[in-house]
Write an enzyme that holds these catalytic residues in place. Structure first.
Site, mmCIF file in Angstrom:
data_model
loop_
_atom_site.group_PDB
_atom_site.id
_atom_site.type_symbol
_atom_site.label_atom_id
_atom_site.label_comp_id
_atom_site.label_asym_id
_atom_site.label_seq_id
_atom_site.Cartn_x
_atom_site.Cartn_y
_atom_site.Cartn_z
ATOM 1 N N GLU A 42 -13.591 -8.334 26.310
ATOM 2 C CA GLU A 42 -12.585 -9.395 26.164
ATOM 3 C C GLU A 42 -11.544 -9.042 25.111
ATOM 4 O OE1 GLU A 42 -15.844 -9.903 26.011
ATOM 5 O OE2 GLU A 42 -16.308 -11.100 27.801
ATOM 6 N N HIS A 79 0.843 -1.202 0.000
ATOM 7 C CA HIS A 79 0.000 0.000 0.000
ATOM 8 C C HIS A 79 0.876 1.248 0.000
ATOM 9 C CE1 HIS A 79 -3.621 -2.266 1.629
ATOM 10 N NE2 HIS A 79 -2.631 -3.109 1.865
HETATM 11 C C1 LIG Z 1 -9.001 -6.918 10.570
HETATM 12 C C2 LIG Z 1 -8.629 -6.500 9.197
HETATM 13 N N1 LIG Z 1 -9.552 -6.530 8.222
HETATM 14 C C3 LIG Z 1 -9.226 -6.195 6.960
HETATM 15 C C4 LIG Z 1 -7.956 -5.817 6.636
HETATM 16 C C5 LIG Z 1 -7.562 -5.496 5.213
HETATM 17 N N2 LIG Z 1 -7.327 -4.054 5.026
HETATM 18 C C6 LIG Z 1 -6.094 -3.528 5.011
HETATM 19 S S1 LIG Z 1 -6.087 -1.888 4.772
HETATM 20 C C7 LIG Z 1 -7.763 -1.820 4.683
HETATM 21 C C8 LIG Z 1 -8.446 -0.524 4.433
HETATM 22 C C9 LIG Z 1 -8.633 0.175 5.649
HETATM 23 O O1 LIG Z 1 -8.952 1.495 5.381
HETATM 24 P P1 LIG Z 1 -8.260 2.589 6.262
HETATM 25 O O2 LIG Z 1 -8.034 2.052 7.602
HETATM 26 O O3 LIG Z 1 -9.070 3.801 6.113
HETATM 27 O O4 LIG Z 1 -6.835 2.747 5.615
HETATM 28 P P2 LIG Z 1 -6.479 3.600 4.320
HETATM 29 O O5 LIG Z 1 -7.001 2.822 3.175
HETATM 30 O O6 LIG Z 1 -7.132 4.914 4.460
HETATM 31 O O7 LIG Z 1 -5.007 3.645 4.359
HETATM 32 C C10 LIG Z 1 -8.302 -3.110 4.838
HETATM 33 C C11 LIG Z 1 -9.723 -3.411 4.780
HETATM 34 C C12 LIG Z 1 -7.017 -5.792 7.687
HETATM 35 N N3 LIG Z 1 -5.755 -5.453 7.501
HETATM 36 N N4 LIG Z 1 -7.394 -6.119 8.951
#
Ligand SMILES: Cc1ncc(C[n+]2csc(CCOP(=O)(O)OP(=O)(O)O)c2C)c(N)n1
Ligand SMILES: [Mg+2]
Length: 694
Positions: free
Chosen positions: A437, A37
């Protein structure tokens, strides 16, 4: 401002240059790995830069300084942000948890090996691999939860060890989190707990970029975060432009000035999409930009388009003069103060040193209870509470609590001076986590990486609610102790919603985790001894609500056999059994009874107590064969659980007595009969496997 490898710049330009170095390192690493990312590190670079360069009290050359500020990247997918910072700040790698080396934790080579096998730059930050990564993040929300445990730990350390004129501990915990972190339930539980506890040493920085992986955050997230956190009792402030370093500095100052509650800084940012034309697209940002986009983005930053992994001259020096100098000076002052402290308070000094090395104090096992034979016996949760209370008096940094089931889990520390950990009285040893928890599990992990020895209790069935944290403790190799009581249908009337069925096999499936289901009071004491001596992974103590007989150890083998995972409790004459009965926990005594009755029929049974598969698997083959001789194929396992996995110990001719459905709400005695956990059932299974083995 155009940059070349030779550019010499000063002042505010250096800020921009440093920020863009972080960004381009992230872009290049993701591009080379062809995965990862880039967007989040690009958007967050100024936010993290402003914190690290101007606020964080952290000595890159002393990354295990106990009073360092902690930085947690809960948004673990932005890992390149952290790796770039560790590289530019020159953080040193630590060996064997204690020895600072001259190696960089993250060299430029390691950044080039982002996401490759054996690198220190895995896809998401892993604390056991890379120094400077304070906790492993990636499953969103966990870092937030960990940071509350770290804040609890700091408050406890300060209350316990600081003395007039000796502020040994006064560090802060900073956590960067995104929309995903704040959507996850665990962060809500943790924030609620932190607000309640008034943890003013805790600062969450929320990357309010209004986007998640699938698209605009508004597709799934429209709550008023600021109002929510005000409701939790946090101080909430906002930075309306993530690129405004002055506004960021003011926000951090606000945090430092807030002495009565945690702080949330909401930072409005734009995730990096590369060049402006991509800016408003809903294109996925969880992937590399692509070569063309990388060029355009660099051009936008005034960066040489073809340069890769470029760290312009002056950037590292700039970090050295900022975070480096501040950290080195503060660390040096602290060391000087600590030397005087150690002279004046040698006992405290000794304790702190032991904690840092995860060692136990002399006499840690003194005054442990020992239980006389008793056919009526006591519940293993009861003996567990007694063992814990004895150990906690010997190990002052054994600190923990329960998710509102202290009286049921018997995890309350009741001795004089144990006290409660509460707002304003942070030296207490009993933490009331409330019915949270998941946050408890995450906080325990944060306390553990802060070198306390934390324990937490709940019903075994609710291990499901904190299971992600067990998995992370195992991955992080950090020693958290979970006390899970009400371990089976043996809990009775509460019924199937509370009766664990699949939890034992599910948790036995987690690598680097010790599951212990001791069979009587004396095994419980041994189990606790194993737990506190384990230094590189979680230990789960699985204990009964109902009484189990205390075995007569003058007649049977000593309970110390537990440390080997399985041992021969009672043997057949000459060590030549017709059948082996293997029991764990409350079913051990069923096996003992069945063996006695079989003997009267002329059948020679060996009883094996097997409280832990994991410990048994660590033994050598000779020992394993001595407990379960390959020649004896008539074997029965008895455990009030889904028997998944017992095949490996009973073999193809063996019998497994277990649970194959959910339990039921009824008095325990009725359930025992209904589900077939009786001496007669064990005897019948023994006969069957003997017949099959002939
Ligand atoms: C528990 C969990 N669910 C799903 C993911 C997959 N995931 C990684 S980044 C992301 C997007 C999250 O969006 P945000 O926190 O707003 O980050 P941004 O895209 O803005 O950097 C997801 C769903 C993860 N890492 N952990
Ligand atoms: Mg987001």
């Amino acid at each position: 401002m155009a940059v070349s490898e030779q550019t010499v710049v000063t002042g505010a330009q250096l800020d921009t240059l440093s920020i863009n170095t972080i960004r381009t390192l992230a872009i290049d690493a993701v591009q080379r790995a062809n995965s990862g990312h880039p967007g989040a590190p690009m958007g967050l670079a100024p936010v993290a830069y402003a914190l690290w360069q101007n606020v964080l009290r952290y000595d890159p050359e002393g990354p295990i300084w106990p009073n360092r500020d902690r930085f947690v990247l809960s948004a673990g997918h932005a890992s390149m942000l952290l790796y770039a910072l560790l590289h530019l700040a020159g953080v040193r790698q630590v060996k064997n948890d204690t020895e600072v080396t001259n190696d960089l934790a993250v060299s430029l080579e390691e950044i080039k090996r982002f996401r490759q096998l054996g690198s220190r730059t895995p896809g998401h930050p892993e604390s056991h691999l890379t120094t400077g990564v304070e906790t492993t993040t990636g499953p969103l929300g966990q870092g937030c939860g960990n940071s509350v445990g770290m804040a609890i730990a700091e408050r406890w350390l300060a209350a316990t060890f600081n003395r007039p004129d000796f502020e040994i501990f006064n560090y802060n915990i900073y956590t960067i989190c995104g929309d995903g972190d704040l959507m996850e339930g665990v962060s809500a539980e943790a924030a609620s707990l932190a607000g309640h506890l008034k943890l003013s040493n805790l600062c969450w920085i929320y990357d309010n970029n209004k986007v998640t992986l699938d698209g605009p955050a508004e597709w799934s997230f429209s709550e008023d975060v600021m109002t929510r956190f005000v409701g939790y009792g946090w101080n909430v402030t906002r930075v309306s432009d993530a690129n405004d370093l002055e506004m960021l500095a003011r926000a951090y100052r606000t945090f430092l000035d807030t002495k009565d509650r945690p702080t949330l800084i909401v930072v409005d940012s734009h995730i990096g999409y590369g060049s402006p034309h991509k800016h408003d697209s809903s294109e996925a940002h969880g992937e590399p930009l692509g070569e063309e986009e990388v060029r355009l983005t660099k051009r936008n930053y005034g960066w040489p388009e073809d340069a890769k992994f470029l760290v312009p001259e002056g950037v590292k020096e700039h970090f050295r003069d900022g975070i480096g100098k501040r950290g080195r000076d503060l660390h040096a002052q602290w060391k000087k103060m600590y030397a005087d402290y150690a002279k004046q308070y040698p006992q405290q000094d000794e304790q702190l040193r032991l904690m840092q090395r995860r060692e136990l104090p002399n006499g840690w096992d003194k005054n442990l209870p020992s239980f006389p034979a008793d056919p009526k016996g006591i519940a293993t949760r009861e003996s567990g509470g007694k063992a814990l209370n004895a150990l906690a008096q010997n190990i002052p940094w054994l600190v923990g609590g329960s998710a509102d089931l202290g009286n049921s889990n018997k995890t309350t520390l009741k001795f004089e001076g144990a006290g409660n950990f509460a707002p304003g009285s942070y030296g207490g040893r009993n933490i009331h986590f409330g019915v949270r928890e998941h946050a408890m599990g995450a906080a325990l992990n944060g306390m553990s990486v802060s070198k306390l020895r934390p324990f937490g209790g709940t019903f075994f069935n609710f291990s499901d609610y904190l299971r992600p944290t067990i998995r992370l403790a195992a991955l992080m190799e950090t020693p958290v102790i979970h006390v899970f009581t009400h371990d089976s249908i043996g809990l009775g009337e509460d019924g199937p919603t509370h009766q664990p069925i699949e939890q034992l096999p599910a948790l036995r499936a987690v690598p680097n985790t010790i599951v212990l289901r001791p069979g009587d009071a004396n095994e419980v004491v041994e189990a606790w001894k194993v737990a506190v001596q384990t230094s590189h992974g979680p230990t789960l103590l699985v204990l009964s609500r109902q009484a189990v007989p205390t075995l007569d150890r003058t007649k049977y083998a000593p309970a110390s056999g537990l440390s080997k995972g399985a041992y021969v409790l009672a043997d057949a004459p000459g060590g030549r059994p017709d059948v082996i009965l293997i029991g764990t926990g409350s079913e051990l005594s069923l096996c003992v009874d069945a063996a006695e009755k079989l003997k009267a029929e002329g059948v020679q049974a060996r009883v094996v107590s097997m409280p832990s598969w994991e410990l048994f698997e660590k033994q050598d083959q000779n020992y394993k064969d001595s407990v379960l001789p390959p020649g004896v194929t008539a074997r029965v396992s008895v455990e009030m659980s889904m028997p998944l996995g017992w095949e490996r110990y009973v073999g193809p001719k063996g019998e497994m007595i277990g649970m194959h459905s959910f339990g039921a709400s009824a008095p325990w005695k009725d359930l025992q009969k209904h589900f077939g956990f009786t001496t007669d059932a064990v005897i019948a299974a023994a006969r069957k496997t003997i017949a099959a083995s002939k």
